[in-house]
Design an enzyme around this catalytic site. Structure first.
Site, PDB file in Angstrom:
ATOM      1  N   CYS A  56      26.640 -34.243  45.715  1.00  0.00           N
ATOM      2  CA  CYS A  56      28.124 -33.579  45.289  1.00  0.00           C
ATOM      3  C   CYS A  56      28.236 -33.815  43.635  1.00  0.00           C
ATOM      4  O   CYS A  56      27.892 -35.192  43.639  1.00  0.00           O
ATOM      5  CB  CYS A  56      28.999 -34.651  46.184  1.00  0.00           C
ATOM      6  N   CYS A 402      41.496 -14.262  30.536  1.00  0.00           N
ATOM      7  CA  CYS A 402      40.909 -14.605  31.392  1.00  0.00           C
ATOM      8  C   CYS A 402      39.872 -13.002  31.195  1.00  0.00           C
ATOM      9  O   CYS A 402      39.783 -12.199  31.162  1.00  0.00           O
ATOM     10  CB  CYS A 402      41.559 -13.818  32.284  1.00  0.00           C
ATOM     11  N   CYS A 405      39.912 -10.380  34.320  1.00  0.00           N
ATOM     12  CA  CYS A 405      41.207  -9.648  33.807  1.00  0.00           C
ATOM     13  C   CYS A 405      40.200  -8.269  32.669  1.00  0.00           C
ATOM     14  O   CYS A 405      41.001  -7.179  33.141  1.00  0.00           O
ATOM     15  CB  CYS A 405      42.338 -10.159  32.981  1.00  0.00           C
TER      16      CYS A 405
END
Length: 493
Positions: A56, A402, A405
């Site tokens: 993990c 972003c 975006c």
């Protein structure tokens, strides 16, 4: 040459000390298995157990901080770990379904999940509060004074040893110990000084926050249940003007809240910190009961928030600044200089309650020209453009940083082009980093797209589908208040 040799030796010694220190920290975390969990866990009054899987990624990230926290807590609270890939019986018994899972154990029994921060200091602070009994037994008035003379508030129950009220009080202490400090005593006479007779609960506000404007001790003598005690603590522990911190701000901000920020330091400068708080207390006492709560806070602790959300810039001045944040997210800031007599704060509140105060909205300037296919929306123009009752509006909330975006940009431009023939549809976008996002629009990541239909402005629809032109057109068609006009023709998509 000899000096160079000594330098090499010192480097080798230093290098050798790092693995040794790491190994020592690792040994401070007790490793438990199916075979010895019950036996070893019962040896520790309080223990924090990490259930993990070696593969993990989150577990690997947590491991160094967990080990360092174990070293800091050595002798106070034991930290332990269980490899769930090798010890499935134990992990299944305690309902572990994801990794890492952190649980608190008392004398080998599961006392509930650990919900605190997962940083070194966060683990240390939370688990120090978890050590020892849920409620401290007090035997004398001197014990009581030592217990309540603390930085934080104290809740003290006075009950006969076999009282049903004591059992309920201890139950509440076990549930709430992470948030509050509890103690109890069988000496009911300890309450006489506070005009309390018989069994009761005394709530002692922190001595550092003592003020002539409110009682330092509040008495609870009603029928006691976990729920009624929790409500009593919630309603009284903070007092008229509590100290807002990063730890308690979520609990305080469930109400409309005024906060005064200054160089508050109740550790090193109690008198100076209370100088301004007393002035806030004086004003708050005049506006008590009108639906607004009050608090004070350390300006440095909240400086990024004040700059980002309220537009404050700081030049090192000593005068406080004040803001109001409502539970619905509306913001107001006091721009008049804070006066030592509190009159400027009074004027600020009078304007607030009379409705004369203009809300603070973080906004870029409204564009002088806005004739493109995609309308640029800023916070100041949001109502005019997006809330226009005659228009259907598709709005994209984006961040200039972003990458998703930027990838969407040509798709969104093409969509705007196809919808440009419909005079009743507006395609818009807003930089959600530099502008406040209005209520009703949940923007947690970028890009986020909403459709605000004419006649349904109070319930904008969020787009959750693929980011292709045809999919966005289907969404607009479904949500639109009218039949769409595409590229000069009325079409059914």
């Amino acid at each position: 040459m000899a000096g160079f040799v000594m330098y090499l030796v010192s480097l080798l010694c230093a290098w050798g000390s790092f693995p040794a220190a790491a190994a020592a920290r690792s040994r401070d975390v007790l490793e438990l298995t199916d075979a010895d969990f019950d036996y070893l866990a019962t040896e520790h009054e309080t223990m924090l157990v990490k259930f993990y899987a070696p593969w993990c990624g989150h577990c690997k990230k947590l491991a160094p901080d967990f080990e360092k926290a174990a070293t800091k807590l050595k002798g106070t609270v034991q930290l332990a770990k269980v490899d769930c890939t090798a010890n499935t019986e134990t992990c299944s018994r305690f309902g572990v379904t994801g990794y890492p899972a952190l649980k608190i154990f008392r004398n080998g029994r599961d006392a509930g999940p650990y919900d605190g921060p997962r940083s070194i200091e966060g683990i240390v602070q939370v688990m120090k509060k978890q050590s020892g009994p849920d409620s401290v037994l007090l035997g004398s008035k001197a014990d009581l004074q030592r217990f309540v003379n603390h930085y934080d508030a104290s809740i003290v129950g006075l009950f006969a040893p076999d009282s049903a009220g004591l059992a309920e009080f201890l139950k509440a202490a076990g549930l709430l110990r992470e948030q509050f400090r509890f103690a109890h005593s069988a000496d009911l006479g300890l309450g006489q000084e506070y005009n309390a007779t018989g069994e009761c609960v005394l709530l002692f506000r922190p001595p550092r926050l003592s003020s002539k404007f409110e009682d330092s001790v509040v008495v609870f003598s009603d029928f006691l249940t976990v729920t009624s005690l929790r409500r009593f603590i919630r309603d009284n522990i903070f007092g008229l003007v509590p100290h807002l911190t990063a730890e308690n701000r979520e609990r305080l901000r469930v109400k409309d809240l005024l906060t005064v920020y200054y160089d508050l330091d109740f550790v090193h400068n109690v008198r100076g910190s209370n100088y301004w708080r007393n002035r806030v207390m004086l004003v708050a006492s005049k506006f008590r009961g009108r639906g607004l709560s009050f608090s004070v806070a350390n300006r440095r602790e909240f400086e990024p928030e004040l700059q980002e959300e309220f537009g404050f810039g700081f030049d090192g001045g000593e005068l406080p600044v004040a803001t109001i944040r409502t539970r619905l997210g509306q913001k107001y800031s006091m721009r008049e200089e804070f006066t030592r007599d509190g009159r400027s704060l009074e004027r600020f509140l009078e304007d607030y309650f009379s409705g004369r105060l203009k809300r603070y909205i973080k906004s870029e300037p409204v564009p002088e020209r806005n004739n493109g296919l995609i309308k640029v929306v800023v916070a100041e123009s949001f109502t005019e453009i997006v809330e226009n009752p005659q228009k259907d509006v598709l709005i994209l909330f984006y961040s200039p940083l972003c990458q998703h975006c930027k990838k969407l940009e040509p798709v969104y431009n093409q969509l705007a082009s196809q919808l440009s023939s419909d005079p009743d549809v507006v395609v818009a976008q807003m930089n959600a980093l530099d502008n406040d996002v209005p209520l009703g629009y949940d923007v947690q990541g970028f890009p986020t797209i909403y459709f605000s239909a004419a006649g349904r402005k109070h319930e904008p629809a969020r787009y959750e589908g693929p980011r292709e032109v045809k999919d966005l057109l289907k969404f607009v068609k479904r949500e639109a208040s009218h039949s769409l006009k595409i590229q000069g023709n009325r079409e059914e998509l």
